[in-house]
Design an enzyme around this catalytic site. Structure first.
Site, short mmCIF file in Angstrom:
data_model
loop_
_atom_site.label_atom_id
_atom_site.label_comp_id
_atom_site.label_asym_id
_atom_site.label_seq_id
_atom_site.Cartn_x
_atom_site.Cartn_y
_atom_site.Cartn_z
N CYS A 119 -10.22 -33.30 -115.94
CA CYS A 119 -9.49 -34.57 -116.06
C CYS A 119 -10.47 -35.72 -116.25
O CYS A 119 -11.40 -35.89 -115.45
CB CYS A 119 -8.66 -34.78 -114.80
SG CYS A 119 -7.94 -36.42 -114.65
N CYS B 148 -10.95 -33.40 -110.28
CA CYS B 148 -10.56 -32.18 -111.00
C CYS B 148 -11.42 -32.09 -112.26
O CYS B 148 -11.59 -33.08 -112.99
CB CYS B 148 -9.07 -32.22 -111.35
SG CYS B 148 -8.04 -32.42 -109.88
N1 SAH Z 1 -3.23 -37.08 -109.76
C1 SAH Z 1 -1.93 -36.63 -110.11
C2 SAH Z 1 -1.28 -37.46 -111.18
C3 SAH Z 1 -2.14 -37.87 -112.37
S1 SAH Z 1 -2.65 -36.60 -113.46
C4 SAH Z 1 -1.96 -35.17 -110.51
O1 SAH Z 1 -3.05 -34.65 -110.73
O2 SAH Z 1 -0.90 -34.56 -110.54
C5 SAH Z 1 -1.16 -36.21 -114.34
C6 SAH Z 1 -1.15 -34.81 -114.90
O3 SAH Z 1 -2.10 -34.66 -115.98
C7 SAH Z 1 -1.48 -33.74 -113.91
O4 SAH Z 1 -0.57 -32.68 -114.00
C8 SAH Z 1 -2.86 -33.35 -114.33
O5 SAH Z 1 -3.20 -32.07 -113.89
C9 SAH Z 1 -2.78 -33.44 -115.83
N2 SAH Z 1 -4.08 -33.46 -116.49
C10 SAH Z 1 -5.23 -33.94 -116.03
N3 SAH Z 1 -6.22 -33.81 -116.93
C11 SAH Z 1 -5.67 -33.23 -118.01
C12 SAH Z 1 -6.16 -32.86 -119.30
N4 SAH Z 1 -7.43 -33.07 -119.64
N5 SAH Z 1 -5.32 -32.31 -120.18
C13 SAH Z 1 -4.02 -32.12 -119.83
N6 SAH Z 1 -3.49 -32.46 -118.65
C14 SAH Z 1 -4.30 -33.01 -117.74
FE1 SF4 Z 2 -7.16 -34.50 -110.43
FE2 SF4 Z 2 -7.12 -36.25 -112.45
FE3 SF4 Z 2 -4.92 -35.95 -110.91
FE4 SF4 Z 2 -7.16 -37.11 -109.92
S1 SF4 Z 2 -5.87 -37.89 -111.60
S2 SF4 Z 2 -5.92 -35.57 -108.92
S3 SF4 Z 2 -8.79 -35.96 -110.92
S4 SF4 Z 2 -5.85 -34.42 -112.27
#
Ligand code: SAH
Ligand code: SF4
Length: 354
Positions: free
Chosen positions: A112, A109
């Protein structure tokens, strides 16, 4: 490493001892976890020595605190060098631990930090459960100021995509819920939309909370933020969420990270509303936490306000969540941001317990 052993097989660690020794160890790992083997007072010294430094399947490399000591982030280092991060957030009546299920994440993503640094490997059930045990032991000894002395909630929202590591995550859930005895309802698994995993989780015997990270309410935008959307588009993710709700009778929550000028528009709020309505979901909104490899910025306050107001006007239950631990890179999506060991210099360790 006792957490690497299936809890029912602990006697294999003590082949020459009576079986009650394994029961005693079981209690130190799953009922009253302790930080060091020395604290396992009913075990003979020789067995405590045998466990010794191998109690945890990782070394505690850094422990950082923020938010007046009510947020603690640990960077655990596995023997193969992989980083495992967990964040404990204390509140007056609960403590929530955010745990990692993979070292890195393959799903990429764009916003992230974990995704930006790629995938190293799946975490083993013992490595996932040990994060829970460590935080439990920490709360019972040091504790967080003004917070309960025990863990009340667990969220799989640290590094990794739990449903992309299904079998091991399942075993970690079994240890948390059936062996440790934490209520399944207190455990949240967050997924970016791994449909087969969502369907499989619905068939498990536990009333775990499922959170779906949506971030966009049409396929074009969502595919640009969440590459997995090309494989499992919105309609499939929504159907799997609806199935979870139907089978479990538990509403799925929707996560939405607001990125300035990207998914914080009134148009997106209007596309999100019918999805949330069909699923009867609560929408948890947070402003993006900036990450090192992306120029994306959090939405500005007035746009956040307008987005929330539009959701409210359309009858959607939404909550704007405020982030913990941003200054120690412990907030959502920031894990892994600075966990690489620096060559030639010792990692900076900040221990600022209250
Ligand atoms: N992979 C799973 C769980 C880990 S991420 C998922 O994506 O749901 C946990 C949460 O943090 C998710 O909702 C994700 O979208 C969010 N997230 C990821 N990067 C982020 C960022 N830079 N700022 C705020 N939330 C973020
Ligand atoms: Fe996407 Fe980060 Fe969640 Fe992996 S951990 S699925 S890259 S938001």
């Amino acid at each position: 490493m006792p957490y690497s052993v299936v809890p029912e097989n602990l006697s294999s660690l003590f082949p020459d001892e009576p079986s009650y020794r394994a029961d005693q160890l079981h209690s130190w790992l799953y009922e009253h976890p302790v930080l060091t083997a020395d604290e396992m007072t009913n075990l003979p010294g020789q067995l405590r020595d045998q466990i010794g430094d191998n109690l945890w399947p990782f070394k505690v490399e850094t422990e950082q605190t923020a938010d007046d000591g009510t947020t603690v982030k640990w960077l655990f280092r596995a023997p193969d060098g992989n980083a495992i991060e967990a964040v404990l957030m204390g509140y007056p009546k609960r403590n929530t631990l955010c745990i990692s299920s993979q070292a890195g994440c393959a799903l990429g993503c764009t916003f992230c930090a974990t995704g930006q640094f790629g995938f190293d490997r799946h975490l083993e059930p013992g490595e996932i459960y040990a994060q829970v045990a460590y935080a439990t032991a920490y709360l019972a000894s040091a504790g967080l100021p003004g917070c309960p002395d025990h863990l009340t909630n667990i969220v799989y929202m640290g590094m990794g995509e739990p449903l992309a590591n299904y079998r091991r995550v399942r075993e970690s859930l079994r240890r948390i819920i059936e062996v440790r005895g934490l209520g399944a309802r207190s455990v949240t698994v967050s997924t970016v939309g791994v449909v087969p995993g969502m369907l499989a989780l619905a068939e498990e015997p536990w009333q775990v909370t499922l959170a779906v990270s949506l971030h966009a309410a049409d396929d074009e935008l969502r595919s640009s933020l969440v590459p997995l959307n090309k494989r499992y588009p919105l309609a499939a993710v929504e159907a799997a969420a609806a199935n979870y709700f139907r089978v479990k009778g538990r509403r799925v929550s929707i996560e939405w990270t607001l990125i300035d000028g990207v998914n914080d528009t009134i148009d997106q709020a209007r596309k999100l509303a019918p999805i949330a309505e069909r699923l009867q979901s609560h929408v948890n909104v947070i402003a993006l936490n900036p990450t090192p490899l992306s120029p994306d910025q959090p939405s500005r306050p007035e746009r956040i306000e307008a987005f929330m107001a539009e959701l409210a006007r359309l009858g959607v239950n939404g909550t704007l969540r405020h982030m913990r631990g941003q200054d120690i890179d412990a907030a959502c999506g920031q894990l892994r941001a600075r966990s690489e060991p620096k060559r030639g210099s010792a990692q900076r360790v900040e221990i600022s317990r209250p």
